[in-house]
Design an enzyme around this catalytic site. Structure first.
Site, PDB file in Angstrom:
ATOM      1  N   ASP A 157      35.302  52.036  57.053  1.00  0.00           N
ATOM      2  CA  ASP A 157      36.485  52.713  57.592  1.00  0.00           C
ATOM      3  C   ASP A 157      36.212  53.118  59.034  1.00  0.00           C
ATOM      4  O   ASP A 157      35.263  53.856  59.303  1.00  0.00           O
ATOM      5  CB  ASP A 157      36.813  53.951  56.742  1.00  0.00           C
ATOM      6  CG  ASP A 157      38.220  54.479  57.018  1.00  0.00           C
ATOM      7  OD1 ASP A 157      39.031  53.745  57.620  1.00  0.00           O
ATOM      8  OD2 ASP A 157      38.503  55.621  56.613  1.00  0.00           O
ATOM      9  N   HIS A 164      44.778  60.413  66.409  1.00  0.00           N
ATOM     10  CA  HIS A 164      44.227  61.027  65.194  1.00  0.00           C
ATOM     11  C   HIS A 164      42.881  61.694  65.488  1.00  0.00           C
ATOM     12  O   HIS A 164      42.644  62.837  65.096  1.00  0.00           O
ATOM     13  CB  HIS A 164      44.073  59.978  64.092  1.00  0.00           C
ATOM     14  CG  HIS A 164      43.383  60.488  62.865  1.00  0.00           C
ATOM     15  ND1 HIS A 164      43.971  61.402  62.012  1.00  0.00           N
ATOM     16  CD2 HIS A 164      42.145  60.228  62.358  1.00  0.00           C
ATOM     17  CE1 HIS A 164      43.125  61.675  61.019  1.00  0.00           C
ATOM     18  NE2 HIS A 164      42.013  60.983  61.210  1.00  0.00           N
ATOM     19  N   GLU A 230      45.894  59.396  54.125  1.00  0.00           N
ATOM     20  CA  GLU A 230      45.688  58.876  55.466  1.00  0.00           C
ATOM     21  C   GLU A 230      46.378  57.525  55.536  1.00  0.00           C
ATOM     22  O   GLU A 230      46.091  56.631  54.730  1.00  0.00           O
ATOM     23  CB  GLU A 230      44.193  58.751  55.806  1.00  0.00           C
ATOM     24  CG  GLU A 230      43.540  60.110  56.018  1.00  0.00           C
ATOM     25  CD  GLU A 230      42.140  60.047  56.636  1.00  0.00           C
ATOM     26  OE1 GLU A 230      41.474  58.998  56.502  1.00  0.00           O
ATOM     27  OE2 GLU A 230      41.725  61.053  57.239  1.00  0.00           O
ATOM     28  N   GLU A 232      46.744  54.111  56.779  1.00  0.00           N
ATOM     29  CA  GLU A 232      45.849  53.160  57.434  1.00  0.00           C
ATOM     30  C   GLU A 232      46.271  51.740  57.098  1.00  0.00           C
ATOM     31  O   GLU A 232      47.064  51.502  56.192  1.00  0.00           O
ATOM     32  CB  GLU A 232      44.389  53.366  56.962  1.00  0.00           C
ATOM     33  CG  GLU A 232      43.866  54.774  57.184  1.00  0.00           C
ATOM     34  CD  GLU A 232      42.340  54.859  57.139  1.00  0.00           C
ATOM     35  OE1 GLU A 232      41.662  53.820  57.314  1.00  0.00           O
ATOM     36  OE2 GLU A 232      41.835  55.974  56.924  1.00  0.00           O
ATOM     37  N   GLN A 271      36.039  67.847  52.636  1.00  0.00           N
ATOM     38  CA  GLN A 271      35.593  67.156  53.851  1.00  0.00           C
ATOM     39  C   GLN A 271      35.035  68.134  54.879  1.00  0.00           C
ATOM     40  O   GLN A 271      33.976  67.912  55.471  1.00  0.00           O
ATOM     41  CB  GLN A 271      36.785  66.383  54.449  1.00  0.00           C
ATOM     42  CG  GLN A 271      36.457  65.581  55.709  1.00  0.00           C
ATOM     43  CD  GLN A 271      37.703  64.879  56.282  1.00  0.00           C
ATOM     44  OE1 GLN A 271      38.792  64.979  55.713  1.00  0.00           O
ATOM     45  NE2 GLN A 271      37.534  64.190  57.384  1.00  0.00           N
ATOM     46  N   LYS A 284      36.269  61.509  50.344  1.00  0.00           N
ATOM     47  CA  LYS A 284      36.981  60.241  50.523  1.00  0.00           C
ATOM     48  C   LYS A 284      36.768  59.286  49.361  1.00  0.00           C
ATOM     49  O   LYS A 284      37.592  58.400  49.131  1.00  0.00           O
ATOM     50  CB  LYS A 284      36.475  59.549  51.803  1.00  0.00           C
ATOM     51  CG  LYS A 284      36.571  60.382  53.053  1.00  0.00           C
ATOM     52  CD  LYS A 284      37.956  60.328  53.631  1.00  0.00           C
ATOM     53  CE  LYS A 284      37.981  61.013  54.990  1.00  0.00           C
ATOM     54  NZ  LYS A 284      39.270  60.826  55.656  1.00  0.00           N
TER      55      LYS A 284
HETATM   56 CA    CA Z   1      40.103  57.246  56.858  1.00  0.00          CA
END
Ligand code: CA
Length: 447
Positions: A157, A164, A230, A232, A271, A284
């Site tokens: 990732d 961001h 998120e 993505e 996190q 995650k």
């Molecule tokens: Ca991410």
């Protein structure tokens, strides 16, 4: 490779010449390829137009996983299409279509997979096609179950949206030094967990985790209170390298098969406490979801655009030529239980600071090998304005500014039984190429 390669190339040239002659004669007064020439009805604004033809893995009542392409609201079972010998002019083993993953199909190489895609586009416009009206081959998507399209051995990732990274750096660290000193010099990334990547439609439980509440002296164990999405996109590797090989920005695209939308679920409270100094871990790894259809780079070719200026100048190995960003419109909706969905973000893949070619070049610079099916993700895709932010962390600014949903509801983060839906498509004139959606519900934690 040499002779077989040349023979295949010869065959493909012959096929494309024959096909183009065929279409010139049949479609003399029409444009070469349009949705209206396709004998499967394609609804207006369908993501799965004749220009798209994305690949996926499905099963239906007979339960065997097979390779399919999407067209309109239907899919074409390529294993059944192969039984009708439509691929006989191409030199490959059609057993790749009866497989639980696309990896062996992708391993045929782009020359073959592109020829297969083109051949399907031609069949779909040929009124005399043996596929037409064949219910064993043309299946309604609503009657099919989609599965993980590829076996993902490794998942990386990146963190390539400057908006961001700046927003998160401002909240988690220091507004004055939001970007770390390395950020504009290399595409920052980390090695993610591949085993917990799953396909759209599989709900997931709120994760348990260790967190440090703001005013507490000791950490606590419990269900995450700040589950976030998120927004993505992921790209799927289409060609292996050997350990020690490197890829340059000029040939990176040869190694990319296609793209999917990715929801990289994140437990923000976990996190924040765990990420120092080695980066994301359990916040995650509990789940990530991808859209089921892999849209090929060839289908996305018309939507290439220039990326943002990179200042300061990057090191020479990260230089690139030509347009390497893609104009892909993206949106995120939240749908609480028994309520309508509300769009909470509208972003675009073209905002990315670092492009895929730079990411892949950087990834392999040290000789790290890549494998077919590996997924590389963009990082959260945020734009400049609040309504284009790609996570609730940014949209509500760490929960400080809740947002209003339809039905009089409010959200800071994702609540139990909320479904998050992400969609994406590219459009240029009449040509629309889309990804469908990735959706998943957050179920209550398993205590
Ligand atoms: Ca991410």
């Amino acid at each position: 490779m040499g002779k077989a390669h040349e023979a295949l190339k010869g065959k493909l040239t012959l096929i494309s010449t024959q096909a183009s002659e065929h279409f010139k004669s049949r479609l003399s007064s029409k444009t070469y390829m349009t949705n209206t020439n396709c004998w499967v009805t394609i609804p207006e604004n369908s993501d799965f137009s004749i220009y798209n033809i994305p690949f996926g893995i499905f099963s239906d009542s007979n339960d065997t996983k097979r390779v399919a392409v999407a067209i309109g609201e239907h899919l074409i079972d390529l294993s059944k299409a192969a039984e009708l010998e439509i691929f006989n002019s191409l030199d490959f083993n059609t057993s790749v279509f009866t497989n639980e993953f696309l990896n062996p199909f992708i391993d045929l190489g782009k020359e073959t997979t592109n020829a297969i895609r083109k051949l399907i586009q031609q069949e779909l416009q040929n009124d005399a096609s043996v596929l037409k009206g064949n219910d064993a081959v043309i299946i309604a998507q609503k009657d099919a179950q989609m599965h993980m399209p590829v076996f993902i051995r490794d998942y990386t990732d990146f963190y390539s949206s400057i908006e961001h990274a700046t927003n998160v750096g401002t909240m988690f660290r220091d507004p004055e030094k939001a970007l770390m000193p390395n950020w504009k010099h290399l595409p920052v990334g980390y090695h993610g967990r591949a085993s917990s990547i799953t396909v759209s439609g599989h709900d997931v439980h709120r994760p348990m985790g260790q967190t440090m509440p703001p005013s507490a002296e000791n950490p606590i164990y419990g269900a995450s209170k700040r589950v976030d999405f998120e927004l993505e996109m992921g790209f799927i590797i289409g060609k292996n390298t050997s350990l020690g090989d490197t890829i340059s920005t000029s040939n990176a695209e040869d190694y990319i098969f296609g793209k999917v939308i990715l929801n990289d679920w994140s437990a923000r409270d976990v996190q924040k406490w765990e990420y120092v100094p080695l980066g994301p871990f359990l916040a995650k790894s509990f789940a990530s979801h991808i859209s089921p259809w892999i849209v090929t780079m060839e289908a996305l070719e018309p939507f290439k655009v220039a990326g943002p200026d990179q200042d300061p100048k990057v090191l020479p190995y990260l230089n690139y030529a030509g347009d390497k960003n893609y104009d892909i419109k993206l949106e995120v909706s939240i749908q609480p239980e028994n309520a309508n969905e509300t769009i909470v973000s509208e972003s675009n893949f073209k905002y990315m600071y670092w492009n895929m070619a730079q990411q892949l070049t950087h990834h392999t610079m040290n000789g790290c090998n890549i494998n077919i099916g590996d997924m590389m993700a963009s990082g959260t895709i945020s734009g400049k304005s609040k309504d284009s932010y790609g996570s609730m962390l940014e949209i509500t600014w760490g929960g400080k500014n809740p947002i209003s949903l339809n039905n009089g509801l409010e959200r800071k983060f994702i609540e139990d039984n909320d479904t998050v839906i992400m969609r994406g498509y590219s459009q240029k004139g009449d040509i629309r190429v889309g990804f469908g959606e990735v959706r998943a519900k957050i179920l209550p934690a398993k205590q």
